[in-house]
Design an enzyme around this catalytic site. Structure first.
Site: not given
Ligand code: UGA
Length: 429
Positions: A249-250, A151, A35, A257, A30, A260, A11
């Site tokens: 996200f479907l 964020e 780093k 995983g 940092d 977050c 971030v």
């Molecule tokens: C997530 C949120 O999407 C961000 O908006 C947020 O800022 C971030 O957490 C955070 O809190 O910092 P991130 O963890 O980087 O982002 O990645 P995502 O794209 O959300 O994916 C998370 C997990 O869900 C991955 O393992 C991905 O493979 C899985 N996923 C995602 C699915 O299984 N299906 C989907 O349709 C979308």
């Protein structure tokens, strides 16, 4: 404007680089001296598309620099962002000691009015605690405002998400910092919502939990699809065309995983518990997510019958595409489960092999994705990397001892896979 980011993780570093890109003067701090040295020498500690170039460009333009001194960062800027980790504790609650420590350091270094912005994901009411801490530890007794600015960037798409945010959330206790915050975000030309601090903090946890819920929902539907012979991709498509639901996200998977969703779900359940609400809905989201992985492993076990001493090829180690991040990665979890069952693994990931090598022992890391299948009893897709779709399927079929593929990300078309001669098992179809 002059601003400082404390913490150069995903971030902090990407936000700092993007703020510099739109013309602000940015200092990134940092406490990890190694780093900071790496960054000062032009190195980038993480893989994130577009980031290296962005940092290079803004460092050479004199808009972005790195230091290990919080005092220096605080002195030079009017707006100080806190972007330090908030890792999970054993009971699901959030470790806030890094935030507290930074608040004390900022307080000690303040000699004029500052806006202190929390960007880290924190439980509701953390802003109050940060304000109390700064007041207590600020010897100079200068005025300040605490702001919450959660964020929403996704790893792997962080630069894109930051340059074109869906919304900017600014949580405040008074109107005083609002104009400066709006000016800071003006170049991004995105909708801004001004709320109270508690609401801003809740927006973050509520959003991430909702997205995790959406994934678990489609994963639950995938179970119904498998039981009835329906196709979850078509169901998701049909549902997603309703603008109230939306297609994103479907995507069914072997579970979500990363650093977050799992952490934020646990934290939100804990926060709810602390205010007397049992968030059973989110506990079910966690349960469905864990069951999805169990079901996938069972599918592999049932098909191969005995896994012990078989060789399995695994495509993907990162928790998602476009990143080298393996924290809470379903792909890594899967590898470890297969190893526990006695399988030998040949694995490949476009970016995460170095990080995975520190964790996964006794596996063969294969540099070229088209060589993974050689001599394997089955091939597994564990991460949704776009390039895996370009896998040489003909070669994979020829080099596998048996043409069996388990696709935990639904990257291929089942009809086409069968036509090519594969026994192909994916999610929900
Ligand atoms: C997530 C949120 O999407 C961000 O908006 C947020 O800022 C971030 O957490 C955070 O809190 O910092 P991130 O963890 O980087 O982002 O990645 P995502 O794209 O959300 O994916 C998370 C997990 O869900 C991955 O393992 C991905 O493979 C899985 N996923 C995602 C699915 O299984 N299906 C989907 O349709 C979308």
């Amino acid at each position: 404007m002059r601003l400082t980011l404390i913490g150069t993780g995903y971030v902090g570093l990407v936000t700092g680089a993007c703020f510099a890109e739109v013309g602000h003067q940015v200092v990134c701090v940092d406490n990890d001296a190694a780093k900071v040295k790496l960054l000062q020498e032009g190195g980038i500690p993480i893989y994130e598309p577009g980031l290296a170039e962005l940092v290079r460009r803004n460092v050479s333009a004199g808009r972005l620099r790195f230091t290990a001194s919080t005092a220096e960062g605080v002195e030079e800027s009017d707006v100080i962002f806190i972007a330090v980790p908030t890792p999970p504790l054993a009971d699901g609650a959030v470790e806030l000691s890094f935030i507290e420590k930074v608040a004390r350091e900022i307080a000690a270094a303040m000699s004029s009015y500052k806006i202190v912005v929390d960007k880290s994901t924190v439980p509701v009411k953390t802003g109050d605690k940060v304000a109390e801490t700064i007041k207590r530890y600020c010897k100079a007794k200068v005025e300040f405002d605490v702001v919450s600015n959660p964020e929403f960037l996704r790893e792997g798409f962080a630069v894109e998400d930051l340059m074109k945010p869906d919304r900017v959330v600014i949580g405040v206790r008074s109107q005083r910092p609002v104009a400066a915050m709006k000016e800071l975000f003006a170049p991004f030309d995105s909708p801004v919502i001004i709320t109270d601090i508690n609401s801003a903090e809740l927006i973050k946890h509520a959003s991430n939990s909702f997205l995790a819920l959406k994934i678990s929902y489609i994963n639950a539907i995938s179970v119904l699809c498998e039981a009835t012979g329906a196709n979850v991709q078509e169901v998701a498509q049909g549902m997603g065309m309703d603008a109230r639901i939306g297609r994103r996200f479907l995507q069914p998977s072997l579970g979500f995983g990363g650093s977050c969703f799992p952490k934020d779900l646990s934290a939100f359940i804990k926060i709810a518990e602390q205010v007397g609400y049992d968030f059973g809905l989110l506990k079910e989201v966690q349960r469905i997510n864990a069951a999805q992985m169990d079901r996938f492993v069972k599918k592999i076990m049932e098909t191969l019958w005995v896994v012990k001493d078989k060789t399995i090829g695994v495509l993907g180690l990162a928790f998602k595409q476009n990143t080298d991040d393996i924290r809470m990665s379903p792909a890594m979890d899967l590898c470890q489960r297969l190893q526990k069952e006695g399988a030998r693994l040949r694995v490949h990931d476009p970016k995460a092999m170095e990080k995975a090598a520190a964790v996964l022992k006794e596996v063969t890391f294969v540099q070229e994705m088209n060589d993974v299948a050689t001599g394997c009893d089955a091939l597994v897709v564990a991460t949704e990397w776009g390039e895996f779709k370009k896998l040489d399927l003909e070669k994979a079929r020829r080099t596998l001892t048996h043409p069996i593929m388990f696709d935990g990300r639904n990257l291929f078309d089942p009809v086409e896979m069968e036509r090519l001669g594969f026994i192909y098992k994916s999610i929900g179809r």
